[in-house]
Design an enzyme around this catalytic site. Structure first.
Site, PDB file in Angstrom:
ATOM      1  N   LYS A  89       0.841  -1.204   0.000  1.00  0.00           N
ATOM      2  CA  LYS A  89       0.000   0.000   0.000  1.00  0.00           C
ATOM      3  C   LYS A  89       0.870   1.246   0.000  1.00  0.00           C
ATOM      4  CE  LYS A  89      -3.863   2.046   2.654  1.00  0.00           C
ATOM      5  NZ  LYS A  89      -4.736   1.840   3.835  1.00  0.00           N
ATOM      6  N   SER A 162      -9.443   1.756   3.271  1.00  0.00           N
ATOM      7  CA  SER A 162      -8.610   2.523   2.350  1.00  0.00           C
ATOM      8  C   SER A 162      -7.613   1.667   1.583  1.00  0.00           C
ATOM      9  CB  SER A 162      -7.844   3.598   3.128  1.00  0.00           C
ATOM     10  OG  SER A 162      -7.019   3.027   4.127  1.00  0.00           O
ATOM     11  N   SER A 186      -9.703  -0.843   7.490  1.00  0.00           N
ATOM     12  CA  SER A 186      -9.275  -0.593   6.116  1.00  0.00           C
ATOM     13  C   SER A 186      -8.558  -1.746   5.437  1.00  0.00           C
ATOM     14  CB  SER A 186      -8.372   0.646   6.067  1.00  0.00           C
ATOM     15  OG  SER A 186      -9.125   1.811   6.281  1.00  0.00           O
TER      16      SER A 186
END
Length: 442
Positions: A89, A162, A186
């Site tokens: 990420k 996210s 997330s």
């Protein structure tokens, strides 16, 4: 966008999954170079559709794969994940690659985050950065700067956030696992929306050093993969065994109140029936004064204040790299008084103690992962996506989302399990057992 899906394809007949690829490298059926080349080719082919991958380190990945080839040929693999590619990420530092945190731009990392360097030391190969919700503050991954990440199950729909890019690259079969971050759900919400496994360990199991903070007391690094066994392999843990007979589980009564699709309620009820038939004791528990919606709002206050403080220098120097929406969240954080912020933190700490006390008499808290499944990007995001997941972050407890073998209009449903802080092996062992008889993977 036409509604279509992207199915995870095997590599020369071997599923793009951690354990399967590790076995194939051991037997010589696949080389790390072949796996990495396949992953890079899939990025090139699929990313124009998915918008899930940002910076790519093809040269570095191929060099690392060649070294892993030599170790495998000499029967000197560093670990079971030696030669296995993964994606990170884009709020986690990978040396030599830009860390945008979902903003327009960011600095080139001069070193790896410890969670990345630890995986490198065991031979795993980071090949790219994953798109994400801007600033990690949101649950759709509709990034205004790098494009809206698509759900491989149905293009045009959200993969969750996210860590939406991290979930999408696993669900699409680009890599067998990815790293994400989880502040109120997330990792687990994207796992649920994309039909894979998402694991958030206990606080400090995976270091958050060199990870862009959102709310440091809630932030966790997590793993997205196809199976619980794959997650355990990534973490370097022996896959523990925990038979269901004798496990005590609780469903919190307040989790029955949010509006949920009838199909989610039905699927969750069937899962509970399976667990009880296997010997799990399930009780309906009440936490006095616990309102999930109110707790979620308190968590958002902490997130917005902490993010506004962490990003203030960048906001002053480079205000143009923030979208108007994200800046409005940060401005709200600026407006929160210190007394209100401290009250929110105290209330969440009190709630965490109350929920944690339930683990004196139960082993597992169980719920759906989210009150809804994925939805089209053009629809407004529901406010209650983190209704079931945030409490694990407030407590620093391990939690996992497992895909159920049913769907709502073709979209996956997640089963959510939480155990007491520090009981990661117990949770993984139970999740592995649940997965084997409730949610087996082909």
């Amino acid at each position: 966008m036409t509604e279509r899906s992207i199915a995870a394809e095997p590599v020369d007949g071997i599923p793009m999954r951690v354990a399967a690829l590790a076995d194939a490298i051991d037997t010589g059926a696949l080389t790390p170079t072949r796996i990495v080349e396949t992953a890079l080719a899939r990025i090139e082919t699929l990313n124009p559709l998915l918008k899930a991958v940002l910076a790519i380190d093809a040269d570095g990945a191929l060099e690392a794969a060649a070294a892993a080839d030599q170790r495998a040929a000499a029967d000197r693999r560093l670990s079971r994940i030696d030669g296995i590619p993964f994606i990170v990420k884009d709020n986690i530092d990978v040396e030599g690659l830009i860390t945008t945190n979902g903003l327009v731009s960011g600095p080139v990392a001069d070193g790896d985050a410890p969670v990345v360097s630890d995986l490198r030391a065991r031979g795993a190969i980071p090949i790219a950065k994953a798109n994400m919700h801007e600033g990690a503050l949101g649950a759709t991954s509709a990034n205004p700067h790098h494009g809206a990440v698509q759900n491989p199950v149905r293009l045009g729909w959200t993969p969750g956030g996210s860590s939406g890019g991290s979930a999408a690259v696993v669900a699409a079969g680009i890599v067998p696992f990815a790293l994400g971050t989880d502040t109120m759900g997330s990792v687990r919400i994207p796992a649920s929306y994309c039909g894979i496994v998402g694991y958030k360990p206990s606080r400090d199991v995976l270091s958050t050093d060199r990870v862009m903070p959102l709310a440091s007391s809630f932030d966790h690094v997590g793993v997205l993969a196809w199976t619980t066994a794959d997650v355990a392999m990534v973490l370097g843990r022996a896959m523990p065994s925990r038979p269901p007979k004798g496990v005590r589980a609780a469903r919190l009564s307040v989790f029955d109140t949010p509006p949920m699709a009838q199909e989610i309620t039905t699927a969750f009820g069937i899962a509970l029936d399976y667990l009880e038939a296997a010997g799990v004791t399930i009780e309906r528990a009440v936490i006095p004064g616990f309102d999930p919606a109110a707790a979620r709002r308190l968590g958002l206050i902490v997130c917005e204040v902490d993010a506004s403080i962490a990003l203030r220098p960048v906001r002053i120097q480079e205000p143009e790299i923030f979208s108007a929406e994200f800046e409005s969240f940060l401005a709200y954080g600026d407006s929160v008084t210190p007394s209100r912020y401290m009250r929110a933190r105290r209330d969440l700490e009190r709630l965490s103690r109350a929920i944690n006390s339930r683990f004196r008499t139960v082993d597992i808290l169980i719920s759906p992962t989210a009150p809804q499944t994925s939805f089209p990007h053009e629809e407004a995001a529901p406010n209650d996506q983190a209704q079931f997941t945030g409490i694990a972050n407030f407590m620093g407890a391990p939690a996992i989302s497992l895909p159920l073998p049913v769907a709502v209009d073709g979209m996956p449903i997640g089963l959510h399990l939480i155990s007491a802080p520090g009981t990661d092996d117990d949770l993984l062992g139970f999740a592995n057992t649940v997965e084997s008889f409730i949610c087996p993977r082909p």
